[in-house]
Every structure is written in structure tokens, then in C-alpha cells.
Design a protein around this motif. Structure first.
Motif, short mmCIF file in Angstrom:
data_model
loop_
_atom_site.label_atom_id
_atom_site.label_comp_id
_atom_site.label_asym_id
_atom_site.label_seq_id
_atom_site.Cartn_x
_atom_site.Cartn_y
_atom_site.Cartn_z
N LEU A 147 -75.60 -45.89 87.33
CA LEU A 147 -74.65 -45.14 88.14
C LEU A 147 -75.36 -44.17 89.08
O LEU A 147 -74.96 -44.00 90.24
CB LEU A 147 -73.68 -44.38 87.23
N GLN A 148 -76.42 -43.52 88.59
CA GLN A 148 -77.16 -42.59 89.43
C GLN A 148 -77.87 -43.32 90.57
O GLN A 148 -77.92 -42.83 91.71
CB GLN A 148 -78.17 -41.81 88.58
N ALA A 149 -78.43 -44.48 90.27
CA ALA A 149 -79.09 -45.27 91.31
C ALA A 149 -78.09 -45.67 92.39
O ALA A 149 -78.39 -45.60 93.59
CB ALA A 149 -79.75 -46.50 90.70
N ALA A 150 -76.90 -46.07 91.98
CA ALA A 150 -75.86 -46.44 92.95
C ALA A 150 -75.43 -45.23 93.76
O ALA A 150 -75.24 -45.33 94.99
CB ALA A 150 -74.67 -47.05 92.22
N ALA A 151 -75.28 -44.08 93.12
CA ALA A 151 -74.87 -42.86 93.82
C ALA A 151 -75.89 -42.43 94.86
O ALA A 151 -75.54 -41.81 95.87
CB ALA A 151 -74.63 -41.74 92.82
N HIS A 152 -77.17 -42.78 94.64
CA HIS A 152 -78.22 -42.44 95.59
C HIS A 152 -78.42 -43.53 96.63
O HIS A 152 -79.43 -43.52 97.36
CB HIS A 152 -79.53 -42.16 94.85
N GLY A 153 -77.49 -44.47 96.70
CA GLY A 153 -77.53 -45.48 97.74
C GLY A 153 -78.55 -46.57 97.55
O GLY A 153 -78.95 -47.23 98.52
N GLN A 154 -79.00 -46.81 96.31
CA GLN A 154 -80.05 -47.80 96.07
C GLN A 154 -79.51 -49.21 95.88
O GLN A 154 -80.29 -50.15 95.73
CB GLN A 154 -80.86 -47.38 94.84
N GLY A 155 -78.19 -49.38 95.86
CA GLY A 155 -77.60 -50.70 95.71
C GLY A 155 -76.19 -50.61 95.18
O GLY A 155 -75.58 -49.54 95.16
N VAL A 156 -75.68 -51.75 94.73
CA VAL A 156 -74.32 -51.85 94.20
C VAL A 156 -74.40 -52.10 92.71
O VAL A 156 -75.12 -53.00 92.25
CB VAL A 156 -73.52 -52.98 94.88
N ALA A 157 -73.66 -51.32 91.95
CA ALA A 157 -73.66 -51.44 90.49
C ALA A 157 -72.33 -51.99 90.01
O ALA A 157 -71.30 -51.85 90.67
CB ALA A 157 -73.91 -50.08 89.84
N LEU A 158 -72.36 -52.62 88.82
CA LEU A 158 -71.13 -52.94 88.10
C LEU A 158 -70.95 -51.82 87.08
O LEU A 158 -71.60 -51.82 86.04
CB LEU A 158 -71.23 -54.30 87.41
N GLY A 159 -70.08 -50.87 87.39
CA GLY A 159 -69.94 -49.70 86.56
C GLY A 159 -68.85 -49.81 85.52
O GLY A 159 -67.77 -50.37 85.79
N ASN A 160 -69.11 -49.28 84.33
CA ASN A 160 -68.10 -49.22 83.28
C ASN A 160 -66.98 -48.29 83.70
O ASN A 160 -67.21 -47.20 84.22
CB ASN A 160 -68.76 -48.72 81.99
N ASN A 161 -65.73 -48.71 83.49
CA ASN A 161 -64.57 -47.94 83.94
C ASN A 161 -64.50 -46.54 83.37
O ASN A 161 -63.98 -45.62 84.01
CB ASN A 161 -63.28 -48.68 83.59
N VAL A 162 -65.03 -46.33 82.17
CA VAL A 162 -65.01 -45.01 81.55
C VAL A 162 -66.19 -44.17 82.02
O VAL A 162 -66.03 -43.03 82.46
CB VAL A 162 -65.03 -45.13 80.01
N LEU A 163 -67.38 -44.74 81.95
CA LEU A 163 -68.58 -43.98 82.26
C LEU A 163 -68.67 -43.61 83.74
O LEU A 163 -69.30 -42.61 84.10
CB LEU A 163 -69.82 -44.79 81.86
N ALA A 164 -68.03 -44.38 84.60
CA ALA A 164 -68.12 -44.12 86.04
C ALA A 164 -67.12 -43.08 86.53
O ALA A 164 -67.20 -42.64 87.68
CB ALA A 164 -67.92 -45.43 86.81
N GLN A 165 -66.20 -42.64 85.68
CA GLN A 165 -65.13 -41.75 86.13
C GLN A 165 -65.63 -40.45 86.77
O GLN A 165 -65.09 -40.01 87.79
CB GLN A 165 -64.17 -41.45 84.98
N PRO A 166 -66.63 -39.77 86.21
CA PRO A 166 -67.09 -38.53 86.85
C PRO A 166 -67.57 -38.74 88.28
O PRO A 166 -67.26 -37.94 89.18
CB PRO A 166 -68.23 -38.06 85.94
N GLU A 167 -68.32 -39.81 88.52
CA GLU A 167 -68.82 -40.08 89.87
C GLU A 167 -67.69 -40.52 90.81
O GLU A 167 -67.69 -40.17 91.99
CB GLU A 167 -69.91 -41.15 89.83
#
Length: 302
Positions: free
Chosen positions: A227-247
Motif C-alpha cells: 500500500l505504501q509503495a502504491a501511495a508513493h506512485g511506484q505502481g498499481v496494487a491489489l489492496g485488501n478492502n480492510v487494510l487499504a481504508q486509511p489510505e
């Protein structure tokens, strides 16, 4: 020399029958048959060598010996109940050790702990992050959060969140040189992988996306890293619906598509079956289950 005690189960049946003056009501209270009540009373009377009950015109009465015995037993049972209540009260306080995956601890539990602490100031929570559960609880762990399909023999497992995975990226990536509008646009971006490449392979297959190379892109050992790598623009992630909620809530990540990948996995709160409904373990379980339910209902209402 230690004297032999009367059958304790028979004593329990006697106390209920004497209190109600009814074998039928005692059977209902104890969830046994009337015949079982009669059998236990007979066993106790044989042990004592005394009659404790007598029947009169469809009513049940205590004999003089039964009355005296019941009077003493009431005080004893009250003392047992008081001692039990005190023990349970003490067990509702103190330290509580929780074992859970690091990503769930960081993304979900830690941000919500203040709410639990406000409600239960007498319970000190100890967080123990583990990379993988062993399918059993060690002696130093009271409650655990497991990720899987919910089958752990000998353990009580209550589902918190069913998992689904969402393509996620930084807003800068979404509207950058290679905007993400259609699923086919994934071919121009780096895919970020959580533990393995299997999830992206399944997503690409289910959505029949061509030109996407799922065999490239970094692999991370923890969901938070992805999730942090995706937030820093390093690519596209498949994020878990629960864990990704803060971002997602902060806007650091966005979901460019309305497609998700459903899985068979979920997050569960787990403890030993015999400890699930008493003391501080039950208090924490109830809080987690209620909090997860509330948040899911709020998401549906939005």
C-alpha cells in the motif's frame, strides 16, 4: 481422613428442586429431563440415608430434614456464586495479549485502540505482531486475529471482514502520463505484488485483460508495504478492502476501476472455545465484532 462428599451434581439438582418445589421446573432450569431430576434426587437420598421430599396432592414438599438441608445448601450455593462473580470480575481486568498480523495491527487495530481503552480502562492491551499464525494459540496469547478460511480446530473463530481486493494507485499515477481509465491501461504500469504474483494473475484472468505482464513488478512480504509503495506512485496494487481504508479515506490512494477480486479468505477474531464468553477475552471479542459490524454498515449506507 477426608470424608466423602455427596454427589455434587445431585446437590445442584436438589437446590433447584427445593427452591422451586417442583421437579418439572428444576428440569427446565437445568435443561434436563424430569426423570433425570428424579434420578439425581434418589441418588442423593440414598447417599444420605434420608428422605428429602414428600408428595402431597400433586404438590411437592420438603421433609423436615430436607428443609434443614436446603437452608444450609442455600448459603453454600450463594457463597459459590459470590466467589465465582468475584473471580469473573477480576478476570475482566488486567493484561490482554493479542496476536495478529503486522498489517492488520498497523492499519486497523492500533488506530482504534483509543476507543477500546476509553470503554475498558482496566484492561491493558499488549500487541504481539506475528507474520503467520500457527493454527493454535500459545499460552502467552489470549486473543488472535487470523487471516484465512475460518477452520482452526478447537478454536472459536468469529468473522470480522470478508476479503476482496481492489486495484489501487496514487492520484498522481491515475492522472499522469499514462492515465488509468480502462482495465487495458494496466499494461502500461508496474504491478505491485503482495507475497506472490498469484492474485494479479487471477484478476487479469477473470477480467480477460490482454497485454499485462503479471510476471514483473516487486513483491512485498507485508500488505502495508504494498500500500505504501502504491501511495508513493511506484505502481498499481491489489489492496485488501480492510487494510487499504486509511489510505483511501485520506486520498493517498484511489480506486481507478470498479472491479474487485473476491477471495475465500477473511479476518477472524480467534480464542480458545472455553474462554470465548467470559472475562476480558469476551469483552475484547465483543468490542471487535461490534466495531467491525458498525463500520461495514456505515460503508453500505454511504
Amino acid at each position: 481422613m477426608i470424608k466423602r462428599l455427596p454427589p455434587l451434581n445431585s446437590l445442584r439438582v436438589f437446590e433447584s428442586a427445593a427452591r422451586h418445589l417442583s421437579f418439572t421446573r428444576a428440569a427446565e432450569e437445568l435443561y434436563v429431563t424430569q426423570a433425570a431430576v428424579s434420578h439425581q434426587i434418589k441418588t442423593l437420598e440414598e447417599f444420605l440415608g434420608l428422605k428429602l421430599f414428600k408428595r402431597r396432592n400433586r404438590s411437592l414438599l420438603l421433609t423436615k430434614e430436607g428443609q434443614n438441608y436446603f437452608s444450609d445448601m442455600k448459603d453454600i450455593f450463594s457463597a459459590i456464586q459470590e466467589a465465582t462473580d468475584k473471580l469473573l470480575e477480576r478476570s475482566e481486568k488486567g493484561a490482554l495479549t493479542i496476536s495478529l498480523p503486522p498489517s492488520f495491527a498497523i492499519q486497523w487495530l492500533v488506530p482504534r485502540l483509543a476507543d477500546f481503552n476509553r470503554q475498558q480502562p482496566d484492561i491493558d492491551v499488549r500487541i504481539k505482531a506475528v507474520d503467520k499464525d500457527e493454527g493454535s494459540l500459545f499460552d502467552d496469547v489470549d486473543v488472535a486475529i487470523y487471516y484465512g478460511k475460518g477452520h482452526w480446530p478447537g478454536l472459536r473463530a468469529d468473522k470480522l471482514y470478508q476479503e476482496f481486493l481492489i486495484p489501487l494507485c496514487s492520484p498522481l499515477l491515475l492522472h499522469g502520463e499514462k492515465p488509468l481509465i480502462e482495465l487495458s491501461d494496466l499494461a502500461g504500469h508496474t504491478l505491485l505484488h503482495d507475497t506472490s504474483r498469484q492474485e494479479w494473475k487471477q484478476f487479469v484472468k477473470e477480467n480477460d485483460i490482454s497485454g499485462v505482464n503479471v510476471n514483473h513488478g516487486p513483491i512485498f512480504s507485508h500488505s502495508t508495504m504494498v500500500l505504501q509503495a502504491a501511495a508513493h506512485g511506484q505502481g498499481v496494487a491489489l489492496g485488501n478492502n480492510v487494510l487499504a481504508q486509511p489510505e483511501l479515506a485520506s486520498g493517498r490512494l484511489v480506486a481507478p476501476f470498479d472491479k474487485v477480486l473476491m477471495t475465500d479468505n477473511a479476518f477472524y477474531v480467534v480464542c480458545h472455545e472455553k474462554q470465548a464468553d467470559t472475562g476480558r477475552i469476551a469483552t475484547f471479542r465483543d468490542w471487535m465484532i461490534a466495531r467491525a459490524k458498525q463500520e461495514q454498515e456505515e460503508m453500505l449506507d454511504e
